[in-house]
Design a protein around this motif. Structure first.
Motif, PDB file in Angstrom:
ATOM      1  N   ALA B  87      -6.798   4.157 -10.933  1.00 57.42           N
ATOM      2  CA  ALA B  87      -5.727   3.290 -11.415  1.00 57.42           C
ATOM      3  C   ALA B  87      -4.503   4.084 -11.840  1.00 57.42           C
ATOM      4  CB  ALA B  87      -6.230   2.436 -12.580  1.00 57.42           C
ATOM      5  N   GLY B  88      -4.735   5.315 -12.305  1.00 61.88           N
ATOM      6  CA  GLY B  88      -3.621   6.096 -12.826  1.00 61.88           C
ATOM      7  C   GLY B  88      -2.910   6.928 -11.789  1.00 61.88           C
ATOM      8  N   SER B  89      -3.288   6.813 -10.531  1.00 59.80           N
ATOM      9  CA  SER B  89      -2.633   7.626  -9.498  1.00 59.80           C
ATOM     10  C   SER B  89      -1.203   7.173  -9.304  1.00 59.80           C
ATOM     11  CB  SER B  89      -3.379   7.475  -8.171  1.00 59.80           C
ATOM     12  OG  SER B  89      -4.745   7.695  -8.355  1.00 59.80           O
ATOM     13  N   ASN B  90      -0.455   7.988  -8.588  1.00 59.46           N
ATOM     14  CA  ASN B  90       0.942   7.645  -8.351  1.00 59.46           C
ATOM     15  C   ASN B  90       1.034   6.696  -7.165  1.00 59.46           C
ATOM     16  OD1 ASN B  90       3.635   7.491  -8.081  1.00 59.46           O
ATOM     17  ND2 ASN B  90       4.009   9.690  -8.151  1.00 59.46           N
ATOM     18  N   TRP B  91       0.863   5.402  -7.445  1.00 54.36           N
ATOM     19  CA  TRP B  91       0.803   4.446  -6.351  1.00 54.36           C
ATOM     20  C   TRP B  91       2.153   4.222  -5.697  1.00 54.36           C
ATOM     21  CZ3 TRP B  91      -3.451   3.304  -4.034  1.00 54.36           C
ATOM     22  CH2 TRP B  91      -4.664   3.487  -4.717  1.00 54.36           C
ATOM     23  N   ARG B  92       3.229   4.464  -6.443  1.00 55.56           N
ATOM     24  CA  ARG B  92       4.553   4.327  -5.844  1.00 55.56           C
ATOM     25  C   ARG B  92       4.703   5.292  -4.669  1.00 55.56           C
ATOM     26  NH1 ARG B  92       8.773   1.873  -8.334  1.00 55.56           N
ATOM     27  NH2 ARG B  92      10.203   3.347  -7.382  1.00 55.56           N
ATOM     28  N   ILE B 117      11.705  -4.635   0.945  1.00 54.08           N
ATOM     29  CA  ILE B 117      11.120  -5.778   1.650  1.00 54.08           C
ATOM     30  C   ILE B 117       9.800  -6.168   0.984  1.00 54.08           C
ATOM     31  CG2 ILE B 117      10.093  -6.536   3.818  1.00 54.08           C
ATOM     32  CD1 ILE B 117      12.136  -4.880   5.273  1.00 54.08           C
ATOM     33  N   LEU B 118       9.041  -5.154   0.576  1.00 55.53           N
ATOM     34  CA  LEU B 118       7.756  -5.434  -0.065  1.00 55.53           C
ATOM     35  C   LEU B 118       7.990  -5.965  -1.464  1.00 55.53           C
ATOM     36  CD1 LEU B 118       5.598  -2.327   0.837  1.00 55.53           C
ATOM     37  CD2 LEU B 118       5.894  -4.459   2.091  1.00 55.53           C
ATOM     38  N   SER B 119       7.140  -6.895  -1.852  1.00 54.28           N
ATOM     39  CA  SER B 119       7.210  -7.397  -3.223  1.00 54.28           C
ATOM     40  C   SER B 119       6.779  -6.296  -4.188  1.00 54.28           C
ATOM     41  CB  SER B 119       6.280  -8.588  -3.371  1.00 54.28           C
ATOM     42  OG  SER B 119       5.999  -8.808  -4.718  1.00 54.28           O
ATOM     43  N   ASP B 120       7.287  -6.372  -5.414  1.00 54.86           N
ATOM     44  CA  ASP B 120       6.865  -5.406  -6.431  1.00 54.86           C
ATOM     45  C   ASP B 120       5.375  -5.516  -6.705  1.00 54.86           C
ATOM     46  OD1 ASP B 120       9.573  -4.952  -6.614  1.00 54.86           O
ATOM     47  OD2 ASP B 120       9.390  -4.432  -8.736  1.00 54.86           O
ATOM     48  N   GLY B 121       4.830  -6.669  -6.410  1.00 58.02           N
ATOM     49  CA  GLY B 121       3.408  -6.853  -6.670  1.00 58.02           C
ATOM     50  C   GLY B 121       2.525  -6.170  -5.638  1.00 58.02           C
ATOM     51  N   ALA B 122       3.129  -5.767  -4.500  1.00 61.65           N
ATOM     52  CA  ALA B 122       2.322  -5.176  -3.426  1.00 61.65           C
ATOM     53  C   ALA B 122       1.599  -3.932  -3.907  1.00 61.65           C
ATOM     54  CB  ALA B 122       3.219  -4.863  -2.236  1.00 61.65           C
ATOM     55  N   THR B 123       2.330  -3.087  -4.667  1.00 60.27           N
ATOM     56  CA  THR B 123       1.740  -1.853  -5.168  1.00 60.27           C
ATOM     57  C   THR B 123       0.465  -2.149  -5.965  1.00 60.27           C
ATOM     58  OG1 THR B 123       4.022  -1.171  -5.432  1.00 60.27           O
ATOM     59  CG2 THR B 123       2.356   0.289  -6.321  1.00 60.27           C
ATOM     60  N   PHE B 124       0.558  -3.151  -6.813  1.00 57.77           N
ATOM     61  CA  PHE B 124      -0.597  -3.461  -7.667  1.00 57.77           C
ATOM     62  C   PHE B 124      -1.745  -4.048  -6.853  1.00 57.77           C
ATOM     63  CE2 PHE B 124       3.233  -4.035 -10.328  1.00 57.77           C
ATOM     64  CZ  PHE B 124       3.075  -2.880 -11.057  1.00 57.77           C
TER      65      PHE B 124
END
Lengths: 458, 431
Positions: B87-92, B117-124
């Motif tokens: 969970a703490g990885s750099n997903w961005r 284009i991607l929603s901000d929620g995509a990362t999560f």
């Protein structure tokens, strides 16, 4: 802790029921005739415990907060509250409470931390005390009810007395609600009128309820003259009535006199749907369709139309009022005795003449009553105007301008923070008082007219 | 007078064919016709308004029932995804890499535009998927994520591509990239389940009604649990037991007046009493339910009294005759017979309560809350207050979502009213 208290109470109720029931059944098993059925003996115990337990818990929860607050404030070291007015004292209490909840901002003084600790201790102690008292009382009542079980004991009478009392209580809830409304409005309004003189509120021509952050700010005073706000309410109400009354009246006349039963059966439910739509939907409709439509129409006519016009809100409110007015008119027309219209038709009048010259005049008191109720609804209506009308109070009757209403101001003043110590929030209660008095007056008048008219033909 | 029309007194020698008479008859018929037309026009206006309202809500709202998604391949590089702390990885960075792989040869700044284009929620969504299944690390995850609101609008055709670039929220480069995705078959518009399964969000493409559903549910539960017993108790007392005296009259007048008090005043009452005096939780369904219970009491009492009154006295007399007490008469015989009418009235009162907004605004049920409440004692929103919040939001996607939420609310109302009508038809007894 409150849940625990309710759980204990629930358990006591169940145990008490079965204990008494069992005891009564035992007596019956020995061949003695009981006065009441065994179920009533059980219910007697259960109701006794449940009613008194719930009353104690609710009263405790109601009073606990203010008692503890007072004791904590009294325990503060002498001197810290000297020279503070009520608002500042309340602020300190709020701070202590938030520290007790664990939200510490900055470094509060030592005595505040101590007071927060005390508050926590006393709250926990009070909760525990409540549970203990509820438990003890339940056991005591259980024992009491159990000792009363005997062949001669009139358990049913006891149960019925308790239920009778409960029903009386239920019917007084409406009175308590009214008293609650009046008292809360009056108390907060009195606080408001201590800060703003009542004549300034009633006759002032400026409504600018901003509160100065610094004392020397420009326009720091804020102005609380209710007239522009009231005028806004009246303007929107008038627009709504001008649109809704003719449409509602003619629709009712058609439905009552000309429409075939089939049309009636289709149109009436449709109008009822219109009446059942929540007002927030009307509000959104106003900003989605009506306001842009008015703007573009105004622009093409070379008129300057504000984005939140009184007209858009008024038209939308009219749509809401149409079914209201038409159903009232329909009822009033139907209440006119058949003999009147039969007589008129027999004399050779057309249906239209019968309607306009006989039925309608006879029904006028009922219709006026209905329209008055519509007026009070229009003044008290909130969501349509919150969404479609503006928030700036202007002393204008131009329907294309932005106006605000009493209800809009109540909502905008109270959305967000609600500290009860500044004139801004208290002003909402003064407005509420005004609204309550005006609508109550109109309603009583309308109901009286309607009732009087009914007596005429009954 | 008498010499011009002597025969009109008797009607015997009246000239029914005279021009004056025909003229008068024509006038009378015309005004008759006018009245009819006015009625018809009024009715069509009322129905027209309803149609216009439903039509405009439907045409703006239907778009929110689908949501544009984009299918992306995310390389879960063990160098970027820390297996110890997923969970703490750099997903961005992970997402950046995924986008860069889809559009090879773009420089950093252009890439950042495309990433929008991607929603901000995509990362999560990607993160949560990997957290749930850490064995994915090292593989390429193909996942369908929502696109952000401007591109959702672009895909649904509400953004005009011909407007000058400066007036659009999407740049030409972004449109080109989006079209590339469309050409690659990565764009799809499935049914928008998120509208029902997720709570509120600042981003339209992620916002849903779950919190509002749960809040409304709790609120109705509280309202029902209080208003029904109290309403029935009051109605039974007033209809069956109350002596005819001043106090009973006072209670009656009071109930009628309470029914006409503006709803916003109930909000003030709740604010002063429930929040300020009792110290209940601001914005909780408990407070909302209590307030609406007080508001719907008059409706329930009036409906209950009407259906109690409809039970014929012979039932009461028969029960009394075989030795039932007055309360037994009511609770064993009259009340069960009146129950269908009472339930109909109660459902209608609850339907009114569902749409009520103003008092809920005053007690703070319009807060921005991103999780559904788990108990009735914490802050929540309800359907109408959620509609109010969304109607106030400037993002374009919220316009159609507001309409969609209203359609959902209206559907619930129609269902409740249909239930009430069905109950009435099914169980109503004519005596």
């Amino acid at each position: 802790m409150t849940t625990l208290a309710f759980l204990i109470l629930f358990a006591a109720v169940v145990i008490g029921y079965f204990l008494n029931r069992h005891a009564a059944a035992q007596i019956r098993a020995h061949g003695t005739r009981l006065h009441s059925l065994v179920g009533f003996h059980g219910l007697y115990s259960a109701l006794l415990i449940a009613v008194s337990g719930i009353v104690v818990i609710l009263l405790w929860l109601m009073l606990q907060g203010s008692v503890i607050d007072r004791s904590v404030m009294a325990s503060l070291p002498p001197g810290v509250l000297d020279g503070l007015d009520k608002g500042q004292t309340a602020l300190i209490l709020t701070e202590i409470k938030s520290i007790a909840r664990g939200q510490v901002f900055g470094t509060p003084e030592e005595w505040k931390l101590a007071a927060a600790e005390l508050l926590k201790e006393r709250t926990a102690a009070a909760r525990l005390a409540m549970v203990v008292i509820v438990a003890l009382m339940s056991i005591a009542l259980m024992v009491f009810a159990r000792t009363r079980v005997s062949a001669e004991f009139r358990a049913r009478h006891g149960v019925e007395r308790i239920i009778y009392g409960l029903m009386i209580f239920c019917s007084t809830v409406a009175i308590f609600t009214t008293i609650g409304i009046v008292l809360s409005l009056v108390f907060e309004s009195i606080k408001f009128f201590r800060m703003v003189p009542i004549q300034e509120f009633l006759f002032g021509l400026r409504w600018e309820p901003q509160i100065a952050i610094r004392a020397d700010q420009v326009a720091g005073q804020g102005a609380f003259g209710v007239l522009p706000v009231l005028l806004g309410s009246v303007v929107i109400m008038m627009i709504a009535l001008v649109v809704a009354v003719p449409i509602g009246l003619f629709a009712a006349i058609y439905l009552n006199e000309f429409a075939s039963p089939r049309t009636r059966n289709i149109v009436k439910p449709v109008l009822e749907i219109l009446a059942g739509v929540p007002t927030i939907v009307y509000g959104f409709f106003a900003i989605l369709i009506i306001a842009p439509f008015l703007r573009s129409t105004g622009a093409s006519l070379g008129l300057d139309v504000a984005p939140n016009t009184a007209l858009a809100a008024g038209v939308c409110m009219a749509i809401m009022l149409i079914p209201f007015i038409s159903s009232f008119t329909d009822d009033a027309l139907s209440a006119v005795p058949r003999a009147l219209s039969d007589g008129s038709l027999a004399l050779g009048a057309t249906r239209g003449e019968t309607m306009m010259k006989v039925l309608f005049p006879a029904a006028i008191p009922g219709i006026v009553g209905g329209i008055l109720l519509a007026v009070s609804r229009a003044i008290g209506e909130t969501m349509i105007v919150v969404m479609a009308a503006g928030i700036i109070a202007k002393l204008t009757i131009n329907p294309l301008d932005t106006v605000t209403t009493v209800t809009v101001q109540i909502v905008t003043l109270l959305i967000g923070d609600t500290e009860f110590d500044n004139p801004k929030t208290l002003a909402a209660f003064a407005l509420g008082m005004l609204l309550f008095v005006v609508t109550l007056f109109i309603n009583i008048l309308a109901l009286r007219i309607v009732r009087k008219y009914r007596e005429l033909y009954d | 007078m008498t010499d011009t029309s002597p025969s009109s007194q008797t009607g015997a020698g009246f000239d029914w064919t005279s021009d004056a008479y025909r003229e008068r008859l024509r006038k009378r018929r015309r005004s008759e016709l006018l009245l009819r037309m006015a009625g018809l026009v009024s009715i069509s206006l009322a129905i027209g308004f309803l149609m216009l309202m439903l039509g405009s809500l439907a045409t703006t709202g239907y778009k929110a029932f689908t949501q544009t998604h984009v299918t992306i391949d995310v390389r879960l590089d063990p160098a970027l995804v820390d297996a110890e702390d997923v969970a703490g990885s750099n997903w961005r960075r992970v997402m950046q890499a995924a986008v860069a792989e889809m559009f090879p040869g773009l420089e950093d700044r252009a890439l950042r535009d495309v990433r929008a284009i991607l929603s901000d929620g995509a990362t999560f969504m990607v993160r949560d998927r990997v957290v749930a299944d850490p064995t994915l690390i090292g593989s390429v995850l193909t996942i369908r994520v929502p696109v952000s609101d401007p591109f959702d609008q672009l895909n649904k055709g509400t953004v005009d591509r011909n407007t000058p670039e400066a007036n659009r929220r999407v740049s030409d480069a972004q449109i080109a990239a989006f079209d590339q995705l469309v050409a690659a078959g990565r764009i799809s518009t499935p049914f928008n389940w998120a509208l029902f399964t997720s709570a509120d969000s600042r981003f339209p493409e992620l916002a849903g009604l779950k919190g509002a559903f749960v809040g409304t549910g709790y609120l109705l539960l509280v309202c029902f649990a209080i208003a029904l017993p109290v309403g029935i108790g009051a109605a039974i007392y007033l209809e069956e037991f109350a002596p005819k005296n001043r106090i009973s009259d006072l209670i009656e007048v009071n109930i009628n007046n309470l029914a006409a008090v503006p709803s916003v005043v109930f909000g003030l009452l709740a604010l002063a009493v429930f929040l300020n005096w009792f110290g209940l939780m601001r914005g909780s369904p408990l407070v909302g339910g209590l307030t609406l219970a007080l508001m719907s009491l008059p409706t329930i009492i009036i409906a209950t009294r009407a259906s109690l009154k409809a039970v014929p006295p012979s039932i009461r007399e028969a029960a009394l005759g075989i030795g039932a007490s007055r309360q037994q008469v009511v609770f064993h015989h009259v009340l069960p017979l009146a129950m269908p009418g009472i339930m109909t009235g109660t459902i209608i009162a609850m339907a009114q309560a569902i749409g009520e907004t103003a008092p809920l605004l005053l007690i703070g049920m319009n807060a921005f809350i991103t999780a559904a409440p788990s108990t009735p004692f914490e802050s929540a929103t309800t359907l109408p207050t959620q509609i109010f919040i969304w109607a106030d939001s400037p993002e374009r996607g919220f316009v159609s979502r507001t309409s969609a939420a209203i359609l959902v609310l209206l559907t619930i109302l129609v269902m409740m009213n249909a239930l009430a009508i069905w109950l009435r038809r099914r169980f109503e007894r004519r005596w």
